[in-house]
Design an enzyme around this catalytic site. Structure first.
Site, mmCIF file in Angstrom:
data_model
loop_
_atom_site.group_PDB
_atom_site.id
_atom_site.type_symbol
_atom_site.label_atom_id
_atom_site.label_comp_id
_atom_site.label_asym_id
_atom_site.label_seq_id
_atom_site.Cartn_x
_atom_site.Cartn_y
_atom_site.Cartn_z
ATOM 1 N N SER A 392 0.811 -1.213 0.000
ATOM 2 C CA SER A 392 0.000 0.000 0.000
ATOM 3 C C SER A 392 0.850 1.270 0.000
ATOM 4 O O SER A 392 1.640 1.502 -0.910
ATOM 5 C CB SER A 392 -0.969 -0.054 1.183
ATOM 6 O OG SER A 392 -1.996 0.889 1.053
ATOM 7 N N ASP A 403 11.372 4.146 -9.383
ATOM 8 C CA ASP A 403 11.154 4.616 -10.753
ATOM 9 C C ASP A 403 11.973 5.861 -11.071
ATOM 10 O O ASP A 403 12.365 6.084 -12.219
ATOM 11 C CB ASP A 403 9.669 4.912 -10.986
ATOM 12 C CG ASP A 403 8.881 3.660 -11.330
ATOM 13 O OD1 ASP A 403 9.439 2.553 -11.195
ATOM 14 O OD2 ASP A 403 7.707 3.788 -11.722
ATOM 15 N N LYS A 417 -0.360 -4.139 -3.487
ATOM 16 C CA LYS A 417 -1.667 -3.520 -3.267
ATOM 17 C C LYS A 417 -1.663 -2.155 -3.952
ATOM 18 O O LYS A 417 -1.067 -1.208 -3.460
ATOM 19 C CB LYS A 417 -1.984 -3.362 -1.787
ATOM 20 C CG LYS A 417 -3.350 -2.737 -1.510
ATOM 21 C CD LYS A 417 -3.642 -2.680 -0.020
ATOM 22 C CE LYS A 417 -5.017 -2.079 0.253
ATOM 23 N NZ LYS A 417 -5.053 -0.634 -0.015
#
Length: 475
Positions: A392, A403, A417
């Site tokens: 989460s 990233d 999630k």
């Protein structure tokens, strides 16, 4: 009865429909698409009103009158206005009892917020049918039939096939609220709990510097009994509620400690005195590895409204003792919590205008979150420790830094999630969690059911392994 309920019920009686049009912005991902979602508020397919009548203001006046009359006189009604007469048959004009009104409120909240407007393929009529089934299940119930009402709501919501959209009994709602805000109104034993999806046992995920740690409780211990009551099959929220109580009171807990191979080990009983504890404090440490590099460590057990402030203080603490060669942030076992905290934490380590996350709502509209770069720590090498229970908000944090190539992710694949919930109170003290959006990482990844693959996968970074062990061959 609230005004909203009266309006909704009146619209139901008239067979009105509401159309919501949301135009997605041209966000930084450029992947939004237009989607016109129709929420049909008709109880069945019969008794339509004319399109001409729908367009007039008289419709709203008539609706209010019909709703008021239907509560006391559910029979054939003919109302004369300047428009053609409206006929409402007896079959759908009955007043709802209090439990049905409660279910209607839950259904309405889900309908207007849920991110999948196909409702798991049911369509509008199929989802409406689930509400009617719930109505029927509580038709003959009264104020003391809470269990029947809760079962009806759970059955209705289960049709969505989404375990994160769920009804929260009062004790569960209180636990989630305390978890997200970083505090609790009652004394506790200082542990974080997680329900193992395979065994359904409740496992201790982390201990703080509280009573449980002082009693020797460790991460990975399974809670079997509390004050003699068997906890088999109990949810993490129920177990947490039973661990809490008045400050100074003792609670007897039977734990199971597995062996190093994860097999059944030894049961032990310990008596723990409840005390006021912080739900999710950040712990700091500095260590020197085998190659002589100084590493500052932040252990972040969850994300709450207090997390970013604590992270800033933690960074100051580890930086005050001299130059660091690397920073490690341990989010193993961190199941998330307060979603904005994951975004704000990533902001601490990214330069201005770096993409952090984007939400995609029920219409496909995208809302992006970018870093502001103010006071960010962007130069010291950064390592994130993750495992299969990292989820989460913790995955939002890790995904953004991975990233943007700001951090090296170390450990094992995360939980996966990729959905965001609204958690909101209901009028009786219970709560409702509704999946309102999915999120994508800066590179457009949807992590749901997939998780984050670490840059450096290692088998020596399990929950019982120290951060130093995890990074021994990496930093």
């Amino acid at each position: 009865m609230t005004v909203r309920c009266a309006i909704v019920a009146a619209a139901m009686l008239l067979g009105c429909s509401c159309k919501a049009f949301v135009l997605p912005p041209t966000g930084w991902q450029k992947t939004a698409h237009n989607s016109n979602n129709v929420l049909q508020n008709s109880l069945d397919d019969g008794d339509r009103i004319s399109s001409q009548l729908q367009r007039t203001i008289n419709t709203l006046v008539t609706a209010a009158a019909l709703f008021t009359t239907a509560l006391t006189s559910p029979v054939n009604i003919h109302v004369n206005t300047n428009e053609p007469a409206i006929t409402i048959e007896k079959s759908q004009a009955y007043a709802l009892n209090e439990n049905q009104l409660f279910i209607s409120d839950v259904w309405f909240k889900v309908t207007t917020q849920y991110f999948d407007q196909s409702f798991n393929g049911l369509g509008e009529s199929g989802w409406r049918a689930k509400e009617k089934e719930a109505f029927q299940a509580v038709e003959d119930t009264g104020p003391d039939d809470d269990e029947i009402v809760v079962d009806a709501i759970k059955t209705m919501l289960s049709a969505l096939g989404d375990p994160y959209t769920r009804f929260l009994p009062k004790e569960k709602y209180e636990v989630l609220t305390a978890y997200a805000t970083g505090g609790s109104g009652k004394a506790g034993i200082g542990v974080q709990l997680l329900e193992d999806p395979r065994t359904k046992n409740v496992v201790v995920m982390a201990t703080t510097e509280g009573p449980a740690a002082a009693a020797g409780v460790q991460s990975g211990d399974v809670i079997l009994k509390i004050n003699g009551e068997d906890m088999t099959g109990a949810s993490a929220e129920v177990v947490a509620a039973k661990c809490r109580g008045e400050q100074g009171q003792k609670v007897d807990i039977v734990f199971l400690r597995k062996d190093e191979n994860g097999n059944a080990g030894t049961e032990y009983l310990t008596s723990i005195t409840r005390a006021q504890v912080k739900v999710n404090p950040i712990q700091t440490q500095i260590f020197t590895n085998e190659s002589g590099k100084r590493v500052g460590l932040l252990k972040v057990p969850s994300f709450s409204t207090e997390t970013v402030k604590e992270m800033v203080n933690g960074l100051r603490t580890i930086s005050d003792d001299g130059k660091l060669d690397a920073i490690a942030i341990d989010i193993r076992g961190n199941v998330g919590g307060y979603m904005p905290a994951g975004v704000e934490a990533a902001n601490l380590f990214l330069p201005a205008r770096a993409h952090i996350i984007a939400e995609v709502d029920k219409s496909g509209a995208i809302k992006g979150y970018d870093a502001d770069g103010i006071g960010a720590e962007t130069s010291t090498p950064l390592y994130l420790l993750v495992d299969g229970r990292t989820a989460s908000a913790a995955e939002i944090f890790a995904g953004a830094l991975q990233d943007n190539q700001r951090a090296v992710v170390v450990g094992s694949k995360t939980f996966g999630k990729g959905r965001i919930q609204n958690v909101q109170p209901l009028e009786n003290g219970s709560g409702l969690a509704i999946t309102r959006a999915r999120y994508i990482t800066p590179k457009g990844r949807d992590l749901h059911g997939v998780g984050i693959i670490p840059n450096k996968e290692t088998s020596q970074c399990e929950s019982a392994d120290s951060a130093r062990t995890c990074l021994s061959d990496i930093v």
